[in-house]
Scaffold this motif. Structure first.
Motif, PDB file in Angstrom:
ATOM      1  N   VAL A  17       0.741  -1.301  -0.439  1.00 35.05           N
ATOM      2  CA  VAL A  17       0.199  -0.507   0.203  1.00 35.05           C
ATOM      3  C   VAL A  17       1.070   1.031  -0.080  1.00 35.05           C
ATOM      4  O   VAL A  17       0.382   2.517  -0.138  1.00 35.05           O
ATOM      5  N   GLN A  18       2.224   1.188   0.460  1.00 31.82           N
ATOM      6  CA  GLN A  18       3.001   2.426   0.945  1.00 31.82           C
ATOM      7  C   GLN A  18       3.526   2.362  -0.405  1.00 31.82           C
ATOM      8  O   GLN A  18       3.459   3.536  -1.418  1.00 31.82           O
ATOM      9  N   ALA A  19       3.640   1.743  -1.301  1.00 31.01           N
ATOM     10  CA  ALA A  19       4.638   1.709  -2.290  1.00 31.01           C
ATOM     11  C   ALA A  19       3.525   2.290  -3.336  1.00 31.01           C
ATOM     12  O   ALA A  19       3.924   3.341  -4.250  1.00 31.01           O
ATOM     13  N   GLY A  20       2.158   1.958  -3.309  1.00 30.36           N
ATOM     14  CA  GLY A  20       1.418   2.607  -4.477  1.00 30.36           C
ATOM     15  C   GLY A  20       1.296   3.368  -4.068  1.00 30.36           C
ATOM     16  O   GLY A  20       0.443   3.890  -4.956  1.00 30.36           O
ATOM     17  N   ARG A  21       0.892   3.950  -3.205  1.00 34.78           N
ATOM     18  CA  ARG A  21       0.847   5.190  -3.191  1.00 34.78           C
ATOM     19  C   ARG A  21       1.732   6.466  -3.155  1.00 34.78           C
ATOM     20  O   ARG A  21       1.528   7.043  -3.657  1.00 34.78           O
ATOM     21  N   LEU A  22       2.866   6.352  -2.700  1.00 35.17           N
ATOM     22  CA  LEU A  22       3.901   6.819  -4.409  1.00 35.17           C
ATOM     23  C   LEU A  22       3.880   6.082  -6.015  1.00 35.17           C
ATOM     24  O   LEU A  22       4.462   7.796  -5.672  1.00 35.17           O
ATOM     25  N   GLN A  23       3.302   5.596  -5.970  1.00 38.16           N
ATOM     26  CA  GLN A  23       3.749   5.690  -7.585  1.00 38.16           C
ATOM     27  C   GLN A  23       2.028   7.175  -7.797  1.00 38.16           C
ATOM     28  O   GLN A  23       2.097   7.307  -8.538  1.00 38.16           O
ATOM     29  N   ILE A  24       0.825   7.055  -6.828  1.00 39.20           N
ATOM     30  CA  ILE A  24      -0.127   7.809  -7.251  1.00 39.20           C
ATOM     31  C   ILE A  24       0.437   9.259  -7.090  1.00 39.20           C
ATOM     32  O   ILE A  24       0.712   9.901  -8.003  1.00 39.20           O
ATOM     33  N   GLU A  25       1.286   9.460  -5.960  1.00 37.94           N
ATOM     34  CA  GLU A  25       2.107  10.430  -6.017  1.00 37.94           C
ATOM     35  C   GLU A  25       2.543  10.840  -6.822  1.00 37.94           C
ATOM     36  O   GLU A  25       2.250  12.271  -7.011  1.00 37.94           O
ATOM     37  N   ARG A  26       3.580  10.715  -7.569  1.00 36.69           N
ATOM     38  CA  ARG A  26       4.584  10.818  -7.848  1.00 36.69           C
ATOM     39  C   ARG A  26       4.046  10.198  -9.761  1.00 36.69           C
ATOM     40  O   ARG A  26       5.520  10.753 -10.694  1.00 36.69           O
ATOM     41  N   ARG A  27       3.038  10.296 -10.436  1.00 37.29           N
ATOM     42  CA  ARG A  27       2.523  10.003 -11.535  1.00 37.29           C
ATOM     43  C   ARG A  27       3.200  11.096 -12.085  1.00 37.29           C
ATOM     44  O   ARG A  27       3.113  10.744 -13.885  1.00 37.29           O
ATOM     45  N   ASP A  28       2.626  12.380 -11.777  1.00 38.68           N
ATOM     46  CA  ASP A  28       2.817  13.212 -12.618  1.00 38.68           C
ATOM     47  C   ASP A  28       4.362  13.954 -12.999  1.00 38.68           C
ATOM     48  O   ASP A  28       4.356  14.963 -13.611  1.00 38.68           O
TER      49      ASP A  28
END
Length: 258
Positions: A17-28
């Motif tokens: 979940v932590q890695a997934g949150r990083l992916q959402i946050e850094r997608r842009d």
């Protein structure tokens, strides 16, 4: 050597979940690296950051464990336990914003899968399993579909987008499209866990790597999905999954041409 697999699952769910949150946050703000095996085998700095987060956290708890990780953070171990990590399965979907992706983590004891987590960041769904303990989606039990006839079945297809594998996939699609209910192309891990949840009735994956399928395969098996390849065991060259009632019909069609 015994291990608290339920405790490991709880910790790894949190990491995914932590890695997934990083992916959402850094997608842009992601940055692309050079392609790996071929032009369509893409990688971003977010893949690498996600893998580092996962592997470093695991080894802080289990320093003697080995790791096989897609983006180069693997290491040898002495415990007999190995972590199989794909930090971002479906990078092309993630980068292009055209479909789902997932974080995949599996734990093997020797050559046996013992615990697995697949997290879909966009849908906020976490699939998991412990060997012999059934499969869960966000903590609730899931099961394979009832297995309709192939003519009514929804089948997932996953394959590496290199020229040789695309030719194999073309043969399979020509065989399946006229006789199946419908087909969906999804990344390999989600293909398997969607079968586990009964969303797909069956599926196949061509020319994957172990980190693409290790976690999803255990979850699918624990949900009652029948798995195999050209023989009784699935392989990275060919993984076929299906609800038990659909297995014979689907596997025969795929094996004939894959």
């Amino acid at each position: 050597m015994s291990r608290d697999l339920e405790g490991a699952r709880e910790l790894v769910v949190g990491l995914a979940v932590q890695a997934g949150r990083l992916q959402i946050e850094r997608r842009d703000t992601l940055r692309m690296g050079a392609p790996k095996a071929h032009a369509n085998d893409v990688v971003s700095d977010v893949d690498i950051a996600s893998e580092r987060l996962i592997v470093e956290a695991i080894h802080a708890v289990w320093p003697d464990d080995a790791a096989q990780a897609e983006e180069g953070h693997g290491r040898a171990g002495a415990s007999g336990w190995t972590w199989i990590v794909d930090p971002l399965d479906g990078t092309r979907n993630y980068v292009s914003r055209t479909g789902p992706w997932s974080v995949c983590i599996a734990l093997y004891q020797g050559d046996q899968p013992r615990m697995a987590v697949v997290h879909d960041p966009a849908a906020d769904e976490t699939f998991s399993a412990v060997d012999g303990g059934g499969a869960l989606l966000n903590g609730e039990p899931i099961h394979a579909s009832s297995g309709p006839p192939l003519a009514e079945a929804l089948v997932g297809v996953s394959f590496q987008p290199n020229p040789r594998t695309k030719e194999r996939a073309g043969r399979v699609l020509r065989e399946l499209l006229p006789v199946s209910g419908d087909i969906r192309r999804v990344p390999a891990a989600l293909n398997l866990v969607y079968q586990a949840a009964g969303r797909l009735d069956g599926g196949l994956a061509l020319d994957t790597n172990l980190w693409d399928i290790a976690a999803g395969a255990l979850i699918a098996r624990e949900a009652g999905v029948t798995l195999g390849g050209h023989g009784p065991d699935f392989t990275t060259e060919l993984t076929i999954g299906a609800a038990p009632a659909l297995w014979a019909e689907l596997s025969a069609k795929v094996r004939a041409v894959a």
